[in-house]
Design an enzyme around this catalytic site. Structure first.
Site, short mmCIF file in Angstrom:
data_model
loop_
_atom_site.label_atom_id
_atom_site.label_comp_id
_atom_site.label_asym_id
_atom_site.label_seq_id
_atom_site.Cartn_x
_atom_site.Cartn_y
_atom_site.Cartn_z
CB THR A 189 -0.87 0.03 1.27
OG1 THR A 189 0.01 0.05 2.40
CG2 THR A 189 -1.77 -1.17 1.36
CD GLU A 334 -5.21 -1.97 1.63
OE1 GLU A 334 -5.43 -1.40 0.55
OE2 GLU A 334 -4.73 -1.41 2.63
CE LYS A 441 -18.57 16.26 12.82
NZ LYS A 441 -18.56 15.32 13.92
CD1 TRP A 446 -20.63 14.17 8.47
CD2 TRP A 446 -18.46 14.54 8.78
NE1 TRP A 446 -20.24 13.45 9.56
CE2 TRP A 446 -18.90 13.65 9.78
CE3 TRP A 446 -17.11 14.91 8.77
CZ2 TRP A 446 -18.07 13.14 10.76
CZ3 TRP A 446 -16.27 14.40 9.75
CH2 TRP A 446 -16.75 13.52 10.72
P1 AMP Z 1 -4.42 2.54 -3.55
O1 AMP Z 1 -4.46 1.35 -2.71
O2 AMP Z 1 -3.10 3.25 -3.52
O3 AMP Z 1 -4.89 2.30 -4.93
O4 AMP Z 1 -5.43 3.61 -2.91
C1 AMP Z 1 -6.77 3.29 -2.65
C2 AMP Z 1 -7.52 4.54 -2.28
O5 AMP Z 1 -7.60 5.42 -3.40
C3 AMP Z 1 -8.96 4.29 -1.90
O6 AMP Z 1 -9.10 3.84 -0.58
C4 AMP Z 1 -9.56 5.66 -2.13
O7 AMP Z 1 -9.30 6.54 -1.05
C5 AMP Z 1 -8.80 6.15 -3.35
N1 AMP Z 1 -9.59 5.91 -4.55
C6 AMP Z 1 -9.48 4.90 -5.44
N2 AMP Z 1 -10.37 5.05 -6.44
C7 AMP Z 1 -11.08 6.17 -6.17
C8 AMP Z 1 -12.15 6.86 -6.82
N3 AMP Z 1 -12.67 6.45 -7.98
N4 AMP Z 1 -12.63 7.96 -6.22
C9 AMP Z 1 -12.13 8.42 -5.06
N5 AMP Z 1 -11.11 7.84 -4.42
C10 AMP Z 1 -10.59 6.72 -4.96
#
Ligand code: AMP
Length: 544
Positions: A189, A334, A441, A446
């Site tokens: 991650t 994940e 907030k 929110w």
């Molecule tokens: P990663 O594991 O680096 O791909 O990051 C995942 C995170 O990216 C998610 O938990 C979201 O916070 C963000 N994310 C992924 N796709 C989207 C989307 N279409 N819109 C908003 N946030 C997203």
């Protein structure tokens, strides 16, 4: 109760079966790669499968055994594809590492995964020379190139040549059969909170994810498509495309490190790409190039956009000006990564275009294999009414249960807490309002930073926008809009704030605007709000 066993063949879901299928049934379909050097390499699925077998043999000769990790620092290309299959197919674990991370993060990740081999692209030689001594577990460094590309001198001990390793083998091996729950790959991650964590995928989770990814309401790719993953192969396995493409037997086009608008456009046209996928920032670059040079696509029909919120204005531009269908998707490392995709249901087809677009701008519906819910702070499930927001949790066949080398499970009550805050409407469309750590907030209410950003980038002068929460003496927190203007464009603070009027309740409009030359981005192309929050922590509001 006497159960009757099913009477079907027992065939484990193995990654090797994907490339075997592609080689047997679409063997002459092409895989085209733009190499680091800038030239195009072309071959077929059957050649890719043979070379993956040769690589598997070579890795055994280097001493690799079942369960060993093989790291990659590489762009999207055919050799990287061969490593995907040549490692996992033979029981090794493919560990893709993001070369855009800081060198210390890269070594930390490689040491944590205990990679025994590290394969890297030619232009990353200086990076690997810098980190090699600190990669304590790596016994073999392999340069992804031919003999003529090997450096005359290097500080890397016993640097090996990929082409020589592969060419020395005859491919005379059969992909072994083993338990489908065996680990196949690791992705870390991004580690914005604490150290990065390794998500360990299995053969079963990867094959099931491929089925789901290719389905009509998901990516909807088939054997007639020409698929170009812009999303890097080190970002959650290019969202599963290298596996799904083998499953459907389509032509694959890899852009290498050449992700600027001009290079991408030329490759899309030359190879007649029909489908692609990537984060919003890459499409910004491509669209700017096309708008500047008044270009059109001749074959591109659909793109999945995810990894960060896709602004509705980007969906409008791609669909209305360029005829490209946009499928907004949400996922995470994940989740292998696919969780939801936004596609209309039959009952929405008669809606006016604006209402359809409002739905398509959401992150979408869960695909089969994933279930989701939103909960309050006490873990109680919240209603699906499109307005109540809560912590998004998921379960599914390709969701992590534990992290690599970390004891204990992140699950809560059997659900994986995503760290995202979302609403779900009565039609099952999920909409992310924020990362839980990014929420604003104000006066106990929110405010969605994503909603404010989406509106800001709809302004003709705005190239990129990020909204952050900053402390406010009266309201606790208030939204601060940071923007990058388009080249040559101008707009004042007052004009940008006035642009919100009538589109959202007045109390949600940001209090201030900061103009920046660029926004900080993470290694996977997401805006780094943490950095912005740090930079503007003591922002003095110009008006109460
Ligand atoms: P990663 O594991 O680096 O791909 O990051 C995942 C995170 O990216 C998610 O938990 C979201 O916070 C963000 N994310 C992924 N796709 C989207 C989307 N279409 N819109 C908003 N946030 C997203």
């Amino acid at each position: 109760m006497n159960s009757l066993p099913g009477q079907m063949m027992q065939m484990p879901l193995l990654i090797s079966s994907l490339i075997t299928h592609a080689a047997r049934h679409s063997g002459d379909t092409e895989i085209v790669s733009k190499r680091v050097e800038g030239d195009l390499h072309r071959y077929t699925w059957s050649e890719a499968e043979l070379r993956s077998r040769k690589l598997a043999q070579a890795l055994v000769k280097l001493g690799c055994q079942t369960g060993d990790r093989v790291g990659t620092l590489a762009w999207n290309g055919y050799r990287h594809l061969e490593i995907y299959y040549g490692t996992s197919g033979n029981g090794l674990i493919c560990h893709t590492v993001n070369p855009r991370l800081f060198p210390q993060q890269i070594t930390w990740i490689i040491n944590d995964a205990a990679d025994r081999v590290l394969c890297f692209d030619l232009n990353l030689l200086p990076l690997v020379e810098k980190i090699a001594a600190d990669c304590k577990t790596v016994e073999h460094f392999v340069l992804l190139g031919g003999r003529s590309q090997m450096p005359a001198q290097t500080t890397i001990p016993n640097l090996l040549c990929y082409e020589e390793l592969v060419e020395a083998e005859n491919g005379d091996m059969v992909w072994p059969t083993f338990d489908e729950n065996t680990a196949s790959g690791i992705c870390y991650t991004s580690g914005t909170t604490g150290d990065p964590k390794g998500a360990v995928y299995s053969h079963r989770s990867t094959v099931l994810h491929s089925y789901a990814a290719a389905m009509p309401d998901a990516m909807n790719i088939n054997s007639r498509d020409v698929v170009l993953p812009v999303v890097p192969m080190f970002h959650v396995n290019a969202w599963g495309i290298p596996y799904a493409a083998a499953m459907v037997g389509c032509k694959l086009v890899f852009p290498g490190p050449h992700l600027d608008g001009k290079s991408l456009y030329e490759l899309f046209e030359a190879e007649q790409v029909t489908f692609s996928a990537g984060v919003p920032t890459v499409w910004l670059g491509l669209l700017t190039h096309m708008q500047t040079h008044r270009l059109k696509f001749s074959s591109f029909r659909c793109t999945v956009i995810g990894g960060a919120a896709c602004p509705p204005s980007m969906i409008d531009t791609l669909e209305d000006d360029y005829g490209v269908e946009v499928v907004h998707a949400w996922g995470m490392t994940e989740l292998s990564p696919l969780g939801t995709l936004s596609r209309l249901r039959a009952k929405h087809l008669g809606l006016p275009k604006e209402d359809q677009r409002r739905l398509l701008a959401k992150q979408g519906k869960a695909i089969f294999g994933i279930d989701m819910r939103i909960v309050d702070g006490a873990g109680t499930a919240l209603p699906w009414d499109g307005s109540v927001s809560g912590d998004l949790q998921v379960q599914g066949h390709w969701v992590v249960n534990t992290y690599f080398g970390i004891s204990g499970s992140p699950l809560q009550d059997g659900w994986f807490p995503t760290g995202d805050v979302a609403t779900i409407d009565a039609n099952g469309f999920m909409q992310i309002t924020d990362r839980s750590k990014d929420v604003i907030k104000s006066g106990g209410e929110w405010i969605s930073s994503i909603a404010l950003e989406n509106l800001a980038v709809g302004h003709p002068a705005v190239h990129q926008a990020a909204v952050i929460s900053v402390a406010h003496p009266q309201w606790g927190e208030r939204p601060l809009l940071t923007v990058v203007l388009k080249p040559g464009a101008s707009a004042t603070r007052e004009e940008l704030l006035a642009f919100y009027a009538g589109k959202i309740p007045n109390w949600q409009i940001p209090n201030d605007v900061i103009f920046l030359p660029e926004l900080p981005h993470t290694a996977t192309g997401k805006i780094q709000k943490l950095k912005l929050r740090e930079a503007f922590r003591n922002h003095q509001w110009s008006q109460p």
